[in-house]
Every structure is written in C-alpha cells, then in structure tokens.
Design a protein around this motif. Structure first.
Motif, PDB file in Angstrom:
ATOM      1  N   LEU A 148       7.432   9.615  10.611  1.00 28.30           N
ATOM      2  CA  LEU A 148       7.460   8.164  10.811  1.00 28.30           C
ATOM      3  C   LEU A 148       6.154   7.517  10.358  1.00 28.30           C
ATOM      4  CD1 LEU A 148       9.264   5.927  11.749  1.00 28.30           C
ATOM      5  CD2 LEU A 148       8.605   6.395  14.105  1.00 28.30           C
ATOM      6  N   ILE A 149       5.036   8.186  10.616  1.00 27.61           N
ATOM      7  CA  ILE A 149       3.743   7.663  10.159  1.00 27.61           C
ATOM      8  C   ILE A 149       3.671   7.658   8.640  1.00 27.61           C
ATOM      9  CG2 ILE A 149       1.262   8.133  10.109  1.00 27.61           C
ATOM     10  CD1 ILE A 149       1.560   9.169  13.005  1.00 27.61           C
ATOM     11  N   VAL A 150       4.180   8.721   8.012  1.00 26.85           N
ATOM     12  CA  VAL A 150       4.206   8.783   6.544  1.00 26.85           C
ATOM     13  C   VAL A 150       5.020   7.616   5.982  1.00 26.85           C
ATOM     14  CG1 VAL A 150       5.073  10.094   4.563  1.00 26.85           C
ATOM     15  CG2 VAL A 150       3.805  11.255   6.375  1.00 26.85           C
ATOM     16  N   HIS A 151       6.161   7.338   6.575  1.00 29.90           N
ATOM     17  CA  HIS A 151       7.001   6.239   6.085  1.00 29.90           C
ATOM     18  C   HIS A 151       6.324   4.884   6.285  1.00 29.90           C
ATOM     19  CE1 HIS A 151      10.614   9.034   6.215  1.00 29.90           C
ATOM     20  NE2 HIS A 151      10.589   8.546   4.998  1.00 29.90           N
ATOM     21  N   ALA A 152       5.610   4.720   7.382  1.00 29.47           N
ATOM     22  CA  ALA A 152       4.878   3.471   7.596  1.00 29.47           C
ATOM     23  C   ALA A 152       3.790   3.300   6.536  1.00 29.47           C
ATOM     24  CB  ALA A 152       4.269   3.449   9.000  1.00 29.47           C
ATOM     25  N   LEU A 153       3.109   4.389   6.195  1.00 31.40           N
ATOM     26  CA  LEU A 153       2.076   4.333   5.148  1.00 31.40           C
ATOM     27  C   LEU A 153       2.691   3.978   3.799  1.00 31.40           C
ATOM     28  CD1 LEU A 153      -0.078   7.443   6.132  1.00 31.40           C
ATOM     29  CD2 LEU A 153      -0.794   5.049   6.250  1.00 31.40           C
ATOM     30  N   LEU A 154       3.824   4.607   3.478  1.00 33.05           N
ATOM     31  CA  LEU A 154       4.477   4.341   2.195  1.00 33.05           C
ATOM     32  C   LEU A 154       4.978   2.899   2.115  1.00 33.05           C
ATOM     33  CD1 LEU A 154       6.535   7.643   1.679  1.00 33.05           C
ATOM     34  CD2 LEU A 154       4.454   6.936   0.479  1.00 33.05           C
ATOM     35  N   ASN A 155       5.399   2.353   3.241  1.00 31.73           N
ATOM     36  CA  ASN A 155       5.881   0.977   3.251  1.00 31.73           C
ATOM     37  C   ASN A 155       4.760  -0.044   3.213  1.00 31.73           C
ATOM     38  OD1 ASN A 155       8.860   0.162   3.533  1.00 31.73           O
ATOM     39  ND2 ASN A 155       8.753   2.035   4.757  1.00 31.73           N
ATOM     40  N   SER A 156       3.518   0.433   3.318  1.00 31.99           N
ATOM     41  CA  SER A 156       2.371  -0.482   3.349  1.00 31.99           C
ATOM     42  C   SER A 156       1.846  -0.831   1.967  1.00 31.99           C
ATOM     43  CB  SER A 156       1.243   0.131   4.192  1.00 31.99           C
ATOM     44  OG  SER A 156       1.656   0.310   5.531  1.00 31.99           O
ATOM     45  N   VAL A 157       2.493  -0.321   0.922  1.00 33.78           N
ATOM     46  CA  VAL A 157       2.059  -0.643  -0.437  1.00 33.78           C
ATOM     47  C   VAL A 157       2.724  -1.936  -0.895  1.00 33.78           C
ATOM     48  CG1 VAL A 157       1.709   1.793  -0.967  1.00 33.78           C
ATOM     49  CG2 VAL A 157       3.896   0.718  -1.529  1.00 33.78           C
ATOM     50  N   ALA A 158       2.297  -2.442  -2.050  1.00 33.75           N
ATOM     51  CA  ALA A 158       2.830  -3.698  -2.579  1.00 33.75           C
ATOM     52  C   ALA A 158       4.305  -3.563  -2.951  1.00 33.75           C
ATOM     53  CB  ALA A 158       2.018  -4.136  -3.794  1.00 33.75           C
ATOM     54  N   THR A 159       4.999  -4.686  -2.981  1.00 33.11           N
ATOM     55  CA  THR A 159       6.440  -4.690  -3.247  1.00 33.11           C
ATOM     56  C   THR A 159       6.779  -4.060  -4.586  1.00 33.11           C
ATOM     57  OG1 THR A 159       6.655  -6.726  -1.960  1.00 33.11           O
ATOM     58  CG2 THR A 159       8.488  -6.150  -3.384  1.00 33.11           C
ATOM     59  N   ARG A 160       5.946  -4.284  -5.604  1.00 29.66           N
ATOM     60  CA  ARG A 160       6.274  -3.731  -6.930  1.00 29.66           C
ATOM     61  C   ARG A 160       6.312  -2.211  -6.902  1.00 29.66           C
ATOM     62  NH1 ARG A 160       1.011  -5.486  -7.379  1.00 29.66           N
ATOM     63  NH2 ARG A 160      -0.545  -3.939  -7.995  1.00 29.66           N
ATOM     64  N   HIS A 161       5.455  -1.584  -6.086  1.00 32.33           N
ATOM     65  CA  HIS A 161       5.461  -0.125  -5.970  1.00 32.33           C
ATOM     66  C   HIS A 161       6.693   0.345  -5.204  1.00 32.33           C
ATOM     67  CE1 HIS A 161       1.506  -0.272  -7.653  1.00 32.33           C
ATOM     68  NE2 HIS A 161       0.956  -0.823  -6.579  1.00 32.33           N
ATOM     69  N   LEU A 162       7.069  -0.398  -4.170  1.00 33.08           N
ATOM     70  CA  LEU A 162       8.284  -0.059  -3.438  1.00 33.08           C
ATOM     71  C   LEU A 162       9.505  -0.155  -4.340  1.00 33.08           C
ATOM     72  CD1 LEU A 162       7.665  -1.970  -0.070  1.00 33.08           C
ATOM     73  CD2 LEU A 162       7.646   0.497  -0.399  1.00 33.08           C
ATOM     74  N   ALA A 163       9.574  -1.223  -5.126  1.00 38.54           N
ATOM     75  CA  ALA A 163      10.714  -1.418  -6.027  1.00 38.54           C
ATOM     76  C   ALA A 163      10.773  -0.319  -7.082  1.00 38.54           C
ATOM     77  CB  ALA A 163      10.620  -2.790  -6.697  1.00 38.54           C
ATOM     78  N   PHE A 164       9.609   0.047  -7.620  1.00 41.55           N
ATOM     79  CA  PHE A 164       9.562   1.095  -8.652  1.00 41.55           C
ATOM     80  C   PHE A 164      10.049   2.427  -8.090  1.00 41.55           C
ATOM     81  CE2 PHE A 164       7.332   4.559 -10.837  1.00 41.55           C
ATOM     82  CZ  PHE A 164       7.722   4.320 -12.157  1.00 41.55           C
ATOM     83  N   ALA A 165       9.588   2.788  -6.891  1.00 41.85           N
ATOM     84  CA  ALA A 165       9.989   4.058  -6.283  1.00 41.85           C
ATOM     85  C   ALA A 165      11.466   4.045  -5.904  1.00 41.85           C
ATOM     86  CB  ALA A 165       9.133   4.330  -5.052  1.00 41.85           C
ATOM     87  N   THR A 166      11.938   2.902  -5.405  1.00 44.62           N
ATOM     88  CA  THR A 166      13.317   2.808  -4.926  1.00 44.62           C
ATOM     89  C   THR A 166      14.319   3.007  -6.054  1.00 44.62           C
ATOM     90  OG1 THR A 166      12.613   1.277  -3.190  1.00 44.62           O
ATOM     91  CG2 THR A 166      14.955   1.339  -3.677  1.00 44.62           C
ATOM     92  N   ARG A 167      13.959   2.643  -7.271  1.00 39.57           N
ATOM     93  CA  ARG A 167      14.896   2.775  -8.395  1.00 39.57           C
ATOM     94  C   ARG A 167      15.397   4.202  -8.567  1.00 39.57           C
ATOM     95  NH1 ARG A 167      12.115   0.004 -13.537  1.00 39.57           N
ATOM     96  NH2 ARG A 167      10.328   1.111 -12.665  1.00 39.57           N
ATOM     97  N   GLY A 168      14.591   5.185  -8.224  1.00 44.64           N
ATOM     98  CA  GLY A 168      14.993   6.576  -8.414  1.00 44.64           C
ATOM     99  C   GLY A 168      15.792   7.162  -7.271  1.00 44.64           C
ATOM    100  N   PHE A 169      15.814   6.466  -6.120  1.00 49.59           N
ATOM    101  CA  PHE A 169      16.488   7.030  -4.946  1.00 49.59           C
ATOM    102  C   PHE A 169      17.966   7.294  -5.209  1.00 49.59           C
ATOM    103  CE2 PHE A 169      13.438   4.928  -1.628  1.00 49.59           C
ATOM    104  CZ  PHE A 169      12.390   5.669  -2.156  1.00 49.59           C
TER     105      PHE A 169
END
Length: 571
Positions: A196-217
C-alpha cells in the motif's frame, strides 16, 4: 563538366528547397496538432466550468490510457484468481461458468447506465456529484452526503481488500515453491502495508507519468489472460479434460455450503463476477485528467465491461475444463486458480505466469488508489469533510491531490492492521466493498428516472446516450433490479453452520454506514456540507460571463450551464 556541376548545384538547391518545405509542413502539422489538443482541452474545461468547477488537473490521459485504466480497475485474471474459490467450492463448476455469463450480461446494463451519466457529468466526483445534481435542490445535500460516503468507503474497502488479496497471492506462490515456509498473520499484514505504501508513492508522481505507465496495463492484463487460456488448453491432455456436462450441466452443480439448497448454492457463484466487474465509475474519477472526457471516459467503461465479460467467461470455462478433481482444491496455496495452473503446467511455469497475475492485481490497486484519492479530493472540495478543504488541495509540483492520496492510503491501511486484532472485523469491512459501491451506482440512475420531469433537475445527456426511448429505460430498470437482487445474495452467509467467524456482515456494515453518516449529517455535518459546491472564483465567472453564484446555492445554476454550453457549442 560545367553542365554536370550546374545540374548538381540545381539539384542541391532543389533538395534544400524541398527540405525547407518539408520542415515547414512538419512545423505546420505540429502546430496544428498542438492547437487541436489545446482546443480539446479547452472544450473539456468549458464543460467542467459549466458543471461549476475550476479546472485543476492536467489532461494527460489519452484514449488508450483511459481504456487501459478501465480494464485495469477490474483486474480480470487477478480478480478471478482471488474470487474463484467462492463459486467453485460453494456451487461447483456449473455455478462458475453460468453465473459469470449471467452476471456479466447484467453488469453490461449497469455499465452502460453508468457510462451515460458519466458522459453527462465528467467530473472527478463521478456518480457522487451526479447524484446530487439529479434530485431536487432540497434533497441535494443529504443525497450527496450519503452517496459520497457509500462510494468513498466502498472504494477504500476495495483498495484494502485488493492489497490484502495481492499479499495472499504472493504468499500462496511462496507456499507452493516452499511448502515448509510458515506464513503468519503478521507477515501477511506486513506485506499488505508495504504494498500500500508503494502504491501511494507511485501515485504521488505527476499525471503525465501516471498516464504513460497506465497505457501498458491493459496489454499485461489481457495478454496474461490469453496466455493462461492457451497454456492450460495446451498442457491438459484431452482425456483429463472434464465433460461439458460437468462444466455446463447438472453434474457440475456441487453444493458444498452445508445448508443452502442447490439453487442458492448456484447463485452464490455471482459473487465472483460481481466482485470483478465493479468500481465502474473509477474512470469517471479521473475524468478531469482525461482528454475528451465526455467521450473517452464512458467509452472506456463500455469497452472494458464488454471485454472483461467475454474474456472472463472464456477463462472460467477453460479453468473448469482443466480443473482436475474438485476434492484437491484449493490445495496448499489456498487458491484454486493457482492450484489448477500448477497441476497442468507444472510449478515453475505456473509460478512464472502467476507473477503476471500478481502484477495485474498490482495494477488494480494502483488504479483503485488513484480513483479513490480523486473522490476524496472532490468530496473535500465540496466541504464534505470537516477539514476546511484541506484534502481538496492540488500540489503545484505534480498537479495531483497529494494530500488526498496519502489520506486515502492511511484509511485503506486501517482494515489491514485491524486484521491483527480481529480478522472477523477486518473481513466485515472488506465485505462492504461490493454492496456499498453498487448501491452508490444505482442511486443516481434511479434519481435520474424518478425526477426526470422535476423543475429542479435538468439532465443534459452527454455524447454517450442511449436515447429517451425504450433502450435506455430498459437498461436502467434492469440494472437497478439486478443490483438490488445481487445485494441480497451478497448479504447471505455462504456456509453453514453460521458462526461469528463465517457470518456475512456485509449488509450490517452497509446499513451501519448509511445510518451513521445520516446521524453525522443531522448532528453537525449539515453546517459545513451543502452538496456539490462550485469553486469558480469571481474572476473566472466574470471572464466567462457567468452570474455570481449565491452562497446558499449548491451548484451552478441551470442558466449558467446553458450559457456556457451555448458558448461551447458556438465555438
């Protein structure tokens, strides 16, 4: 020679000229692309302003990223992996296959109805915001309050249970590879908290990084499912595959509930599909970060529900064909899904593919935390918490609600730690997820129909619209009726005799949430919460020609909405 030199010079100058033209054209196309993207963002922001909210996020989620997000929140293979024990070991293989088919068809009507509302209200408040807008002004505050708390607590419980399930999946793989390894409650909770802590850290980055990573899910999700189906079929001898009667017929109804009749035991198989195909509105909660949100968000929900339903059914059918003797399940790993894979593929191959199933569950938790944090942000923005809007803050460094992200993570970690003191209480909170979320979904659908002609309600359909005729009405009525029916199934104890350990507390917890939130609202919350409230500043209103919103108004007036939509349509 002179003629050749002249020709070469002419050819060279021609190449330079062509290169310049090409560069100029590329520049024009690039400028046009930027202008188009800017125009799209402006349109989205105008729609958001028409709903009474100031654009605060960067719109970085493309169509692919949005569709990937919608698929990821459902999980598919990982969600089936964590829920397969329930239908298989209570109702048998026939319950697994037929309940998935029936449930996914019904979920399609719910997904379509939700997509229709999300298209009309593309805000990060999602169905919480829509519920308050689809009822008379006198009811908006209490409706928004109850739906908001149902949705938030359902999502928080979903994050917590998903992380807990992922921790158990990882330890299940360890138990197969090292049967002598002792798995304790403390180790499970510790891994849960770390994830859960890892996911909170990953969600703390900018939206563009979240969007880039999400494309591969989505490729990992669907690819893993397809590979498991193919490998299971390839490694199971034809002679060891179960018959069609076992997978689809009466031979496959194996009642192990200890007390329910075969009909109820069969229907308990709905728990898997309803658990998997939930959190539909998660895509709505990131709609303020999505380009062309009124189109992309509902389309992603629609596509994900269809894709998850079809592929999930194929996966369940193949699992039942290759499942082996049911008395050997769930095995040492306590996961029937993993045990079937190990039986047919061998432990090394099974564990290799299982790592991708765990990765898919990791993506579920990642997207669920992102969606829930946006709901918390929206609720705080509307003064739903007694925090004076503290969690409705956008960090300037990332343009994301960092406070809401970490507050959500803290809320989600509590049930896990509660498991150390009382597993019964922790499981009761986990059980809240499906009922609370499903009820928060059908409330706005019901309100939209019951108050369709009320003067305070002006439902303005978005681009995704099933029309005013029979199709939309049938989908709405079907999904409401089905959800109420499934909530009854969710409330039943699954095995007999019923004890305090195996008692199903889902309905008790859900009713308790509604009752306590209502009491809180009456006693004190009504002082700071007045329903979804516009956060547009005076300067923005003046620039857009909007009238000043009165302090006692719960949202932007219909005149203002009409004016902004007219401006948008004429642009």
């Amino acid at each position: 020679m002179a003629a050749q030199a002249t020709a070469r010079r002419h050819h060279g100058s021609s190449k330079v000229h062509q290169s310049s033209e090409s560069f100029f054209l590329r520049g024009q196309l690039l400028h046009l692309g930027e202008a188009t993207m800017s125009s799209t963002t402006d349109d989205d922001d105008h729609r958001l302003v028409a709903l009474g909210y100031k654009p605060s996020f960067r719109r970085e989620f493309s169509n692919l990223a949005t569709i990937s997000f919608a698929f990821s929140i459902m999980g598919l293979c990982s969600s089936i992996a964590t829920t397969l024990n329930t239908p298989l070991l209570l109702g048998g293989p026939a319950s697994v296959t037929w309940c998935w088919l029936l449930g996914s068809c019904m979920c399609f009507t719910l997904g379509s109805s939700i997509a229709e509302i999300v298209s009309a209200f593309p805000t990060c408040g999602g169905l919480y915001t829509a519920s308050a807008q689809l009822c008379p002004k006198s009811h908006r505050a209490i409706v928004g309050w109850i739906v908001g708390w149902l949705n938030i607590l359902g999502q928080v419980a979903g994050i917590s249970s998903t992380e807990f399930g992922l921790a158990n999946m990882i330890w299940g793989a360890v138990s197969i590879s090292s049967p002598t390894f002792q798995i304790t409650q403390g180790k499970t909770v510790g891994l849960f908290a770390g994830l859960l802590i890892v996911h909170a850290l990953l969600n703390s980055v900018a939206t563009r990084h979240l969007a880039f990573a999400t494309r591969g899910f989505v490729f990992v999700n669907l690819g893993t499912t397809a590979v498991i189906i193919i490998v299971l079929l390839a490694t199971t001898p034809r002679s060891e595959m179960h018959s069609a009667t076992y997978v689809f017929g009466t031979q496959g109804i194996i009642n192990q509930t200890g007390g329910w009749n075969n009909g109820i035991a069969f229907l308990l198989g709905l728990l898997s599909v309803q658990w998997t195909m939930t959190d539909y509105d998660a895509t709505a909660h990131i709609s303020e970060e999505v380009r062309r949100a009124a189109y992309a968000a509902p389309a992603a929900i629609f596509i994900a529900v269809i894709g998850t339903g079809i592929l999930g059914w194929l996966l369940n059918v193949v699992l039942m064909l290759c499942s082996g003797p049911i008395e050997n399940l769930p095995g040492i790993s306590q996961s029937a899904f993993l045990q079937i894979m190990a039986l047919r593929m061998g432990t090394p191959v099974a564990l290799f593919l299982w790592s991708f199933v765990c990765l898919t569950a990791f993506f579920v938790a990642q997207t669920a935390l992102q969606a829930c944090s946006r709901t918390v942000y929206a609720f705080s923005r509307d003064h739903g918490f007694p925090d004076n809007g503290y969690f409705g803050h956008i960090a300037s460094s990332t343009r994301t609600p960092l406070r809401a992200i970490w507050f959500t993570a803290v809320l989600a970690i509590i049930p896990g730690f509660l498991d150390l003191a009382s597993p019964i209480a922790a499981n009761a909170i986990f059980a809240l997820t499906a009922i609370a979320l499903d009820l928060s979904y059908i409330i706005p659908i019901f309100l939209r129909r019951i108050y369709a002609n009320h003067p305070d309600v002006n439902f303005r359909p978005g681009p995704f619209y099933m029309g005013p005729g029979l199709l939309g009405l049938a989908a709405n009525v079907t999904c409401i009726s089905w959800t109420l029916f499934v909530c009854v199934i969710f409330s039943l104890p699954t095995v007999f005799p019923v004890t305090k350990i195996n008692m199903n507390y889902a309905s008790v917890i859900t009713v308790g949430v509604v009752f306590l939130s209502g009491v809180w609202y009456v006693l004190s919350a009504h002082r700071h919460y007045h329903g979804p409230t516009s956060n547009l500043d005076s300067e923005t209103k003046a620039r857009l020609g909007l009238e000043e919103i009165q302090p006692d108004s719960s949202s932007t007036s219909e005149k203002e909405k009409d004016r902004v939509f007219m401006t948008l349509n004429s642009a």
